[in-house]
Write a protein that holds these residues in place. Structure first.
Motif, PDB file in Angstrom:
ATOM      1  N   SER B  50      -7.052  17.883 -18.776  1.00  0.00           N
ATOM      2  CA  SER B  50      -6.301  16.660 -19.037  1.00  0.00           C
ATOM      3  C   SER B  50      -6.518  15.695 -17.890  1.00  0.00           C
ATOM      4  O   SER B  50      -6.729  16.110 -16.752  1.00  0.00           O
ATOM      5  N   LEU B  51      -6.496  14.448 -18.209  1.00  0.00           N
ATOM      6  CA  LEU B  51      -6.639  13.449 -17.162  1.00  0.00           C
ATOM      7  C   LEU B  51      -5.296  12.778 -16.876  1.00  0.00           C
ATOM      8  O   LEU B  51      -5.242  11.746 -16.220  1.00  0.00           O
ATOM      9  N   ARG B  52      -4.225  13.412 -17.350  1.00  0.00           N
ATOM     10  CA  ARG B  52      -2.946  12.701 -17.254  1.00  0.00           C
ATOM     11  C   ARG B  52      -2.479  12.521 -15.818  1.00  0.00           C
ATOM     12  O   ARG B  52      -1.755  11.589 -15.514  1.00  0.00           O
ATOM     13  N   TRP B  53      -2.923  13.416 -14.926  1.00  0.00           N
ATOM     14  CA  TRP B  53      -2.477  13.270 -13.534  1.00  0.00           C
ATOM     15  C   TRP B  53      -3.131  12.072 -12.866  1.00  0.00           C
ATOM     16  O   TRP B  53      -2.589  11.495 -11.937  1.00  0.00           O
ATOM     17  N   PHE B  54      -4.314  11.732 -13.352  1.00  0.00           N
ATOM     18  CA  PHE B  54      -4.958  10.521 -12.815  1.00  0.00           C
ATOM     19  C   PHE B  54      -4.189   9.286 -13.266  1.00  0.00           C
ATOM     20  O   PHE B  54      -3.991   8.344 -12.500  1.00  0.00           O
ATOM     21  N   ALA B  55      -3.744   9.327 -14.561  1.00  0.00           N
ATOM     22  CA  ALA B  55      -2.932   8.219 -15.059  1.00  0.00           C
ATOM     23  C   ALA B  55      -1.623   8.128 -14.281  1.00  0.00           C
ATOM     24  O   ALA B  55      -1.133   7.035 -13.960  1.00  0.00           O
ATOM     25  N   ALA B  56      -1.090   9.310 -13.913  1.00  0.00           N
ATOM     26  CA  ALA B  56       0.203   9.343 -13.226  1.00  0.00           C
ATOM     27  C   ALA B  56       0.151   8.643 -11.863  1.00  0.00           C
ATOM     28  O   ALA B  56       1.151   8.114 -11.383  1.00  0.00           O
ATOM     29  N   ILE B  57      -1.046   8.665 -11.244  1.00  0.00           N
ATOM     30  CA  ILE B  57      -1.176   8.004  -9.935  1.00  0.00           C
ATOM     31  C   ILE B  57      -0.709   6.561 -10.041  1.00  0.00           C
ATOM     32  O   ILE B  57       0.045   6.067  -9.203  1.00  0.00           O
ATOM     33  N   PHE B  58      -1.191   5.915 -11.116  1.00  0.00           N
ATOM     34  CA  PHE B  58      -0.964   4.478 -11.197  1.00  0.00           C
ATOM     35  C   PHE B  58       0.440   4.130 -11.697  1.00  0.00           C
ATOM     36  O   PHE B  58       0.830   2.986 -11.683  1.00  0.00           O
ATOM     37  N   ASP B  59       1.203   5.184 -12.115  1.00  0.00           N
ATOM     38  CA  ASP B  59       2.611   4.964 -12.423  1.00  0.00           C
ATOM     39  C   ASP B  59       3.464   5.073 -11.172  1.00  0.00           C
ATOM     40  O   ASP B  59       4.629   4.692 -11.162  1.00  0.00           O
ATOM     41  N   SER B  60       2.863   5.657 -10.133  1.00  0.00           N
ATOM     42  CA  SER B  60       3.649   5.875  -8.919  1.00  0.00           C
ATOM     43  C   SER B  60       3.461   4.716  -7.954  1.00  0.00           C
ATOM     44  O   SER B  60       2.347   4.457  -7.480  1.00  0.00           O
ATOM     45  N   ASN B  61       4.557   4.044  -7.676  1.00  0.00           N
ATOM     46  CA  ASN B  61       4.496   2.908  -6.770  1.00  0.00           C
ATOM     47  C   ASN B  61       4.011   3.337  -5.385  1.00  0.00           C
ATOM     48  O   ASN B  61       3.217   2.651  -4.742  1.00  0.00           O
ATOM     49  N   ALA B  62       4.487   4.510  -4.941  1.00  0.00           N
ATOM     50  CA  ALA B  62       4.134   4.979  -3.607  1.00  0.00           C
ATOM     51  C   ALA B  62       2.620   5.145  -3.476  1.00  0.00           C
ATOM     52  O   ALA B  62       2.010   4.716  -2.484  1.00  0.00           O
ATOM     53  N   TYR B  63       2.003   5.769  -4.476  1.00  0.00           N
ATOM     54  CA  TYR B  63       0.558   5.984  -4.416  1.00  0.00           C
ATOM     55  C   TYR B  63      -0.205   4.666  -4.476  1.00  0.00           C
ATOM     56  O   TYR B  63      -1.172   4.449  -3.748  1.00  0.00           O
ATOM     57  N   VAL B  64       0.239   3.787  -5.384  1.00  0.00           N
ATOM     58  CA  VAL B  64      -0.471   2.520  -5.531  1.00  0.00           C
ATOM     59  C   VAL B  64      -0.397   1.720  -4.228  1.00  0.00           C
ATOM     60  O   VAL B  64      -1.392   1.189  -3.739  1.00  0.00           O
ATOM     61  N   GLN B  65       0.837   1.689  -3.642  1.00  0.00           N
ATOM     62  CA  GLN B  65       0.989   0.982  -2.370  1.00  0.00           C
ATOM     63  C   GLN B  65       0.084   1.584  -1.294  1.00  0.00           C
ATOM     64  O   GLN B  65      -0.581   0.873  -0.538  1.00  0.00           O
ATOM     65  N   ALA B  66       0.099   2.923  -1.224  1.00  0.00           N
ATOM     66  CA  ALA B  66      -0.717   3.596  -0.212  1.00  0.00           C
ATOM     67  C   ALA B  66      -2.202   3.315  -0.428  1.00  0.00           C
ATOM     68  O   ALA B  66      -2.954   3.083   0.525  1.00  0.00           O
ATOM     69  N   LEU B  67      -2.601   3.326  -1.687  1.00  0.00           N
ATOM     70  CA  LEU B  67      -4.005   3.058  -2.005  1.00  0.00           C
ATOM     71  C   LEU B  67      -4.403   1.653  -1.555  1.00  0.00           C
ATOM     72  O   LEU B  67      -5.450   1.443  -0.929  1.00  0.00           O
ATOM     73  N   ILE B  68      -3.504   0.688  -1.846  1.00  0.00           N
ATOM     74  CA  ILE B  68      -3.789  -0.697  -1.449  1.00  0.00           C
ATOM     75  C   ILE B  68      -3.886  -0.801   0.073  1.00  0.00           C
ATOM     76  O   ILE B  68      -4.825  -1.391   0.622  1.00  0.00           O
ATOM     77  N   THR B  69      -2.905  -0.189   0.760  1.00  0.00           N
ATOM     78  CA  THR B  69      -2.928  -0.211   2.225  1.00  0.00           C
ATOM     79  C   THR B  69      -4.234   0.372   2.751  1.00  0.00           C
ATOM     80  O   THR B  69      -4.891  -0.205   3.625  1.00  0.00           O
ATOM     81  N   SER B  70      -4.603   1.527   2.214  1.00  0.00           N
ATOM     82  CA  SER B  70      -5.811   2.198   2.704  1.00  0.00           C
ATOM     83  C   SER B  70      -7.050   1.366   2.448  1.00  0.00           C
ATOM     84  O   SER B  70      -7.936   1.280   3.311  1.00  0.00           O
ATOM     85  N   LEU B  71      -7.147   0.776   1.262  1.00  0.00           N
ATOM     86  CA  LEU B  71      -8.328  -0.032   0.952  1.00  0.00           C
ATOM     87  C   LEU B  71      -8.404  -1.263   1.850  1.00  0.00           C
ATOM     88  O   LEU B  71      -9.460  -1.597   2.384  1.00  0.00           O
ATOM     89  N   LYS B  72      -7.255  -1.926   2.035  1.00  0.00           N
ATOM     90  CA  LYS B  72      -7.211  -3.091   2.907  1.00  0.00           C
ATOM     91  C   LYS B  72      -7.640  -2.709   4.322  1.00  0.00           C
ATOM     92  O   LYS B  72      -8.486  -3.355   4.946  1.00  0.00           O
ATOM     93  N   LEU B  73      -7.027  -1.617   4.800  1.00  0.00           N
ATOM     94  CA  LEU B  73      -7.288  -1.166   6.162  1.00  0.00           C
ATOM     95  C   LEU B  73      -8.767  -0.802   6.345  1.00  0.00           C
ATOM     96  O   LEU B  73      -9.427  -1.275   7.274  1.00  0.00           O
ATOM     97  N   ALA B  74      -9.269   0.018   5.427  1.00  0.00           N
ATOM     98  CA  ALA B  74     -10.643   0.501   5.577  1.00  0.00           C
ATOM     99  C   ALA B  74     -11.635  -0.665   5.511  1.00  0.00           C
ATOM    100  O   ALA B  74     -12.618  -0.701   6.258  1.00  0.00           O
ATOM    101  N   THR B  75     -11.358  -1.621   4.633  1.00  0.00           N
ATOM    102  CA  THR B  75     -12.268  -2.766   4.517  1.00  0.00           C
ATOM    103  C   THR B  75     -12.263  -3.590   5.800  1.00  0.00           C
ATOM    104  O   THR B  75     -13.321  -3.940   6.346  1.00  0.00           O
ATOM    105  N   LEU B  76     -11.060  -3.863   6.299  1.00  0.00           N
ATOM    106  CA  LEU B  76     -10.959  -4.651   7.529  1.00  0.00           C
ATOM    107  C   LEU B  76     -11.624  -3.929   8.699  1.00  0.00           C
ATOM    108  O   LEU B  76     -12.383  -4.528   9.479  1.00  0.00           O
ATOM    109  N   VAL B  77     -11.346  -2.625   8.812  1.00  0.00           N
ATOM    110  CA  VAL B  77     -11.933  -1.841   9.900  1.00  0.00           C
ATOM    111  C   VAL B  77     -13.456  -1.860   9.790  1.00  0.00           C
ATOM    112  O   VAL B  77     -14.164  -2.043  10.780  1.00  0.00           O
TER     113      VAL B  77
END
Lengths: 351, 267, 274
Positions: B50-77
């Motif tokens: 099942s791929l439902r856990w991948f879908a669940a990531i994007f329902d979780s605000n905490a994960y989405v926020q963390a993902l955005i932070t990490s992408l922003k950070l890694a790109t800037l670095v």
């Protein structure tokens, strides 16, 4: 095309002096070789002319203008490097255009025409859009040459440009360099450690040793009349034999260490400490009974077959000398021979 | 024909290499396996697909926020470390500054000095001089860790380039800036590209500096995973982890595709 | 002169960054470690740490686990590197990529994988139980064995690549020469290869040891709160109990240990890179 004057150039790296006051004047349009063994300072001198190395003392003039403190990019010279130093990320065309672009010579269109014409000169017109890594060593070498002449520099500097080529390409390129120089008339300074190359290419040979100029002269002159032991040994790897020279009624005579006396070149001055210069190819080996006008006796020690010629190592008393003979003279180790030397070829230099 | 290495030994060596690879890759395979499990408990081997856990990531605000932070950070670095690293590598390569080898040692020392030691120092210094740690503290911290990679890969390609290019450019009339722009920087490009890949990967995966400098509003993806692991892991963690591994594989494949990975793995 | 100005300008941002964000933080940490509550100079934090059996226990655990981990990494890494050095280049490249892949994966993710494998009902305890080695289904989590297994997986790539770099430079003809002089395969490995590979093995081991004593994520997650290591103790003091001076003192002790191990490492790897 311009004159080049070096005045008392001294170069030290830390406490080590690599050039001890080099003075040299090169006329416009001359092809000059800086020749010498590795470590003699010839490359350092070339880099000083280019401006890549600062002088410790002394001055340098190109076309009468003092450029001692002028940066290389402002000297209006061109240099061809041993490794060619082609810019690997630029095509052949862009490489050759680079000096024109950096110096803002003409419009883009004029530059392109000039680049194409120069590439035709070195027979690379059809490869203009290739990248350097797609070319053979010989082709890369031509690109480097085109890049060096495209901007019509006052002085063309060549740092052992032929040393990375195999023997045949090298001979072809030597011919081409001579023709190119005849056509463009660029004042050219050429660094090499290969004496044959220096003699065959240049108008003037500057022989260097240990940071000093040993002798300057035309190729013939340097070859025929070495003034020092170093010159005679380096050019044509001659034998040096310590002798005593006396003037006799029949002309100058030299006494060899083992007692024999031979006639030496007319005009040789009497001396107690002189050296007899015997070029390997100037001696002739004959069977021991042969009557010869001038020469000495020797014993063959070793024979090395070289194809067209044979190198003999001869023993005379407790000395050894080398001799190059045509491949047909056959003597074996232990054979007694006489060595015939025309007196004009028996040069005397002060030891 | 006599064999230099006995056959039994060859078999044994192959088995040994295979087992070691299994050991090295096991945790990665397991995480990927768990992420596609249907079960809501973490279990391996997975049950169902099942791929439902991948879908669940994007329902979780905490994960989405963390993902955005990490992408922003890694790109800037990545961008800043590559620019800063390029200059440093060129200067180190030229060896004209006094004490170049000492300087090189300084630049490469974050590679071998454990990051926990400097992370805690950075936390203390930042708090003492600037105030509460922020995104910028994390950016600075990751720059320090990523910089040596950029410098190392760039020095490696510069070492392979023709040492006379700059001098040749000088004799052709190129000024200081023209030499950097037209000659030196183009030589650096493969090294800088490889360094940028490493920089992104390191910043995106790093957990120690990010842990010391975290605040409730400043959580990178690895720290979010760490938090979940400390408390209540569910298969969403596996799905996020799998995404991160996927990114790493993608980066390695891209690096290999464009530059050839051999050049940068030290052998 | 102007060359130096140019190079200084190029390296300047990097130097500034490292000075402010690397050297200065470490200096700050050194300073804090010897400051008391009223900013007076004191060694109390060091004395507190080094005289408390609880903390000494943590130090001892950190050291012996690291030694064990390092030894296992070298024991697996040397034969692995040797095999890799002697196989086809294409195959070697694949192995290198497979070894680098975990190296470039976040340590958090890898540790998570081990938590699944080692936990109750995880593949490893379950298999051991089914095979009859242990009496019941159990968990390997929160044991020193778990820390060792996890850390070996984390550090093995470092050790292997470090040894591989040295083994690749050993002239193959030395082995052939040794065989022609009557030494068997294993004798050659022991007498010829091992001594020549030793600088790489030592360098790789020192690196692994340094990383091991200072590692935090893997031991914390796999060992749990009852098996703290030095890094975990620093983390607790810095972020939980907020005793920064004490955390700094512990960091200084860790730093000294790490530098002791790194000094020979730098010598070894410096000689290797000529």
């Amino acid at each position: 095309m311009a004159t080049l004057e070096l005045n008392q150039i001294v170069k030290s790296f830390g406490s080590v002096d690599v050039l001890h006051g080099i003075s040299l004047s090169i006329e416009s349009g001359q092809f000059v070789s800086l020749l010498g063994p590795s470590g003699c300072g010839k490359t350092t001198l070339l880099r000083i002319i280019a401006g890549l190395e600062a002088v410790t003392r002394g001055t340098l003039r190109i076309a009468g203008r003092d450029v001692t403190d002028v940066a290389p990019e402002n000297r209006d010279i061109a240099m061809m490097f041993q490794s060619y130093a082609l810019l690997p990320h630029m095509s052949v065309r862009e490489n050759v255009r680079f000096p024109l672009r950096m110096r803002n010579r003409g419009t883009r269109k004029e530059q392109d025409e000039r680049v194409q014409a120069t590439l035709e000169t070195v027979q690379l017109g059809h490869l203009a859009d290739r990248m350097p890594r797609q070319l053979s060593g010989g082709q890369q070498q031509r690109v480097a040459l085109a890049r060096a002449i495209v901007s019509d520099p006052k002085i063309l500097l060549l740092d052992e440009p032929l040393s990375n080529l195999d023997a045949r390409l090298r001979e072809d390129m030597q011919v081409e360099l001579i023709e190119l120089h005849r056509r463009l008339g660029l004042t050219t300074v050429f660094v090499t450690h290969d004496q044959e190359e220096a003699l065959s290419l240049s108008d003037t040979v500057v022989l260097m040793n240990a940071g000093r100029i040993e002798q300057v002269g035309g190729p013939q002159e340097i070859y025929a009349s070495p003034r020092t032991g170093f010159t005679s040994e380096f050019i044509g790897s001659a034998n040096l034999i310590p002798v005593r020279v006396e003037e006799t009624a029949a002309g100058p005579r030299a006494t060899l260490p083992w007692g024999e006396v031979i006639a030496v070149a007319p005009g040789s001055k009497p001396s107690h400490k002189a050296s007899l210069v015997l070029r390997q190819e100037d001696m002739k080996l004959l069977p021991s009974q042969t009557i010869i006008p001038n020469g000495f006796r020797a014993t063959v020690e070793t024979r090395v077959f070289l194809g067209a010629r044979i190198r003999y190592v001869l023993r005379l008393g407790d000395m050894r000398i080398k001799c190059l003979a045509p491949g047909t003279d056959i003597f074996g180790p232990g054979d007694a021979v006489v060595v015939s030397v025309p007196d004009s070829r028996a040069q005397i230099i002060e030891a | 024909m006599v064999k230099a290495v006995p056959n039994t030994l060859r078999v044994f060596a192959s088995l040994f290499v295979a087992l070691t690879l299994v050991f090295i890759l096991a945790p990665l395979v397991v995480v990927a396996g768990v992420s596609v499990s249907e079960s809501q408990f973490i279990a391996f081997p997975p049950s169902g697909f099942s791929l439902r856990w991948f879908a669940a990531i994007f329902d979780s605000n905490a994960y989405v926020q963390a993902l955005i932070t990490s992408l922003k950070l890694a790109t800037l670095v990545t961008v800043t470390a590559t620019i800063v690293g390029a200059g440093a590598a060129i200067a180190l390569h030229r060896r004209r500054l006094p004490g170049t080898s000492l300087l090189a040692g300084l630049f490469l020392s974050p590679l071998i000095l454990p990051s926990i030691i400097f992370a805690i120092g950075l936390l203390m210094l930042w708090s003492a001089t600037i105030g509460p740690v922020s995104f910028w503290a994390l950016w600075i911290g990751h720059m320090v860790i990523a910089l040596p990679y950029v410098i190392r890969t760039t020095l490696a390609v510069l070492a392979d380039s023709d040492p006379f290019l700059e001098e040749a450019a000088r004799t052709m009339g190129a000024s200081r800036w023209q030499r950097i722009l037209y000659v030196v920087l183009p030589q650096c490009v493969p090294g800088l590209a490889a360094g940028a890949f490493f920089a992104f990967n390191i910043s995106f995966d790093e957990a120690v500096v990010a842990l010391f400098l975290r605040t409730p509003d400043l959580v990178t993806l690895p720290i979010q995973i760490y938090n979940q692991l400390e408390f209540s892991p569910d298969p969403t963690v596996a799905a996020v982890s799998t995404l991160m591994m996927g990114l790493t594989v993608f980066l390695i494949a891209t690096l290999d595709r464009f530059l050839g990975i051999q050049r940068f793995v030290g052998t | 002169m102007r060359d130096r100005v140019e190079d200084l300008a190029l390296a300047g941002p990097g130097i500034l960054l490292l000075a402010l964000a690397f050297v200065l933080p470490i200096a700050e940490m050194l300073g804090l470690s010897i400051l008391g509550t009223h900013r007076e100079l004191t060694l109390e934090h060091f004395i507190r740490f080094l005289s408390d059996p609880y903390y000494l226990g943590i130090v001892w655990r950190t050291i012996y686990l690291s030694l064990l981990i390092t030894a296992i990494c070298a024991a697996i890494g040397f034969p692995l590197a040797y095999v890799m050095a002697r196989i086809r280049p294409a195959l070697r490249l694949w192995l290198i990529v497979l070894i680098i892949l975990p190296l470039m994966t976040s340590v958090v993710v890898r540790t998570f994988g081990w938590m699944v494998l080692l936990g109750r009902g995880g593949l490893i305890p379950f298999t051991l139980w089914k095979l009859g080695f242990v009496g019941r289904n159990f968990t390997l989590m929160h044991t020193e064995a778990a820390i060792v297994i996890g850390m070996v997986q984390v550090l093995l790539p470092f050790t292997t690549l470090s040894i591989l770099g040295v083994v690749m430079k050993i002239d193959r003809r030395l082995e052939e020469a040794s065989r022609t002089m009557g030494a068997g395969f294993f004798a050659t490995l022991r007498i010829v290869i091992l001594p020549l590979a030793m600088p790489g093995i030592l360098a790789g081991s020192l690196l692994a040891f340094t990383l091991s004593v200072s590692s935090f994520v893997t031991p914390s997650l796999l060992g749990g709160v009852r098996l703290p290591v030095v890094a975990a103790s620093i983390y607790d003091a810095a972020t939980k109990t907020l005793e920064w001076n004490f955390a700094a003192a512990q960091s200084v002790i860790l730093l000294v240990g790490v530098l002791l191990a790194l000094t020979p490492y730098i010598k070894l790897s410096g000689r290797r890179h000529g």
